[in-house]
Design an enzyme around this catalytic site. Sequence first.
Site, PDB file in Angstrom:
ATOM      1  N   ARG A  20       0.865  -1.131   0.449  1.00  0.00           N
ATOM      2  CA  ARG A  20       0.467  -0.098   0.029  1.00  0.00           C
ATOM      3  C   ARG A  20       0.635   1.562  -0.078  1.00  0.00           C
ATOM      4  NH1 ARG A  20      -5.665   0.083   1.244  1.00  0.00           N
ATOM      5  NH2 ARG A  20      -6.673  -1.818   0.508  1.00  0.00           N
ATOM      6  N   HIS A  45      16.241  -9.641   2.844  1.00  0.00           N
ATOM      7  CA  HIS A  45      16.903  -9.960   1.707  1.00  0.00           C
ATOM      8  C   HIS A  45      17.200  -8.717   1.028  1.00  0.00           C
ATOM      9  CE1 HIS A  45      17.415 -12.328  -2.373  1.00  0.00           C
ATOM     10  NE2 HIS A  45      18.259 -10.978  -2.329  1.00  0.00           N
ATOM     11  N   ARG A  47      17.287  -7.392  -2.384  1.00  0.00           N
ATOM     12  CA  ARG A  47      16.557  -7.267  -3.545  1.00  0.00           C
ATOM     13  C   ARG A  47      17.200  -6.354  -4.329  1.00  0.00           C
ATOM     14  NH1 ARG A  47      14.216 -12.103  -4.704  1.00  0.00           N
ATOM     15  NH2 ARG A  47      14.188 -11.789  -7.006  1.00  0.00           N
ATOM     16  N   GLU A  72      21.304 -10.507   3.503  1.00  0.00           N
ATOM     17  CA  GLU A  72      21.476 -11.359   2.324  1.00  0.00           C
ATOM     18  C   GLU A  72      21.316 -10.955   1.063  1.00  0.00           C
ATOM     19  OE1 GLU A  72      18.326 -15.539   3.379  1.00  0.00           O
ATOM     20  OE2 GLU A  72      16.981 -14.056   1.847  1.00  0.00           O
ATOM     21  N   THR A 102      10.755 -15.568  -5.328  1.00  0.00           N
ATOM     22  CA  THR A 102      11.420 -16.226  -4.270  1.00  0.00           C
ATOM     23  C   THR A 102      12.637 -17.034  -4.418  1.00  0.00           C
ATOM     24  OG1 THR A 102      11.864 -16.599  -2.000  1.00  0.00           O
ATOM     25  CG2 THR A 102      10.726 -17.777  -3.537  1.00  0.00           C
ATOM     26  N   HIS A 193      14.813 -21.804   3.540  1.00  0.00           N
ATOM     27  CA  HIS A 193      13.822 -21.864   2.459  1.00  0.00           C
ATOM     28  C   HIS A 193      12.683 -23.318   2.631  1.00  0.00           C
ATOM     29  CE1 HIS A 193      13.228 -20.030  -0.950  1.00  0.00           C
ATOM     30  NE2 HIS A 193      13.171 -20.616  -1.856  1.00  0.00           N
ATOM     31  N   HIS A 216       8.702 -17.108   6.016  1.00  0.00           N
ATOM     32  CA  HIS A 216       7.322 -16.430   5.154  1.00  0.00           C
ATOM     33  C   HIS A 216       6.499 -17.852   5.842  1.00  0.00           C
ATOM     34  CE1 HIS A 216       3.767 -18.241   2.119  1.00  0.00           C
ATOM     35  NE2 HIS A 216       4.058 -17.067   2.147  1.00  0.00           N
TER      36      HIS A 216
END
Length: 243
Positions: A20, A45, A47, A72, A102, A193, A216
């Site tokens: 949002r 992470h 990215r 990460e 992912t 993972h 997650h």
Amino acid sequence: MAELLLGVNIDHIATLRNARGTDYPDPVQAAFIAEQAGADGITVHLREDRRHITDRDVRILRQTLHTRMNLEMAVTEEMLAIAVETRPHFCCLVPEKRQEVTTEGGLDVAGQRDKMRDACARLAAAGIQVSLFIDADERQINAAAEVGAPFIEIHTGCYANAETDAEQAKELARIASAATLAARLGLKVNAGHGLTYHNVKAIAALPEMHELNIGHAIIGRAVMTGLKEAVAEMKRLMLEARG
């Protein structure tokens, strides 16, 4: 048997915030709650596309965490420069594709030894401990030891996504064998993972495991039970697996 630690990945707190374009929920507050609930470290992470965690998040978390930051990141010049400037306690080097949902699979350390050796040396010179995210593959483990990484993180995705008990048992045996080899080579072994409340115990029970990085599943459970309870329950299951 190695002490077993829990690293809580808070990327999806940032995912929810960014959905949002608000300033809430705050990953920094989530990290504090996770630490209070028993997390031994916080994983984020950063990215290349900044789809969840931002540079600002990384800076503030590094200044405020009471435990350890595990950053990460892809093996790029930009990310290496950010890591050297920020100096997290740990960096986990991962493969990265813009189109992936992912991280898919482990690094090909064996196929890019010079690049990995240089990255490990540069981060180590900044006082950062390096982990390489790799598949449970003998060739990759040997390469990780050769390039000077003190840690590996075994990719548990195939184990987590196994569709049958037999397939899962096969993947677990592969991970166990990989962990044994890594320990024999002097590497410390982490894993992560796809680990959930239903499949974590078998991985946690492996004696070589040093830390499990889980995100997650914990954030998903937190939606229903609260973050403090979700972290505490995962930590309880892990320690229970160790007897």
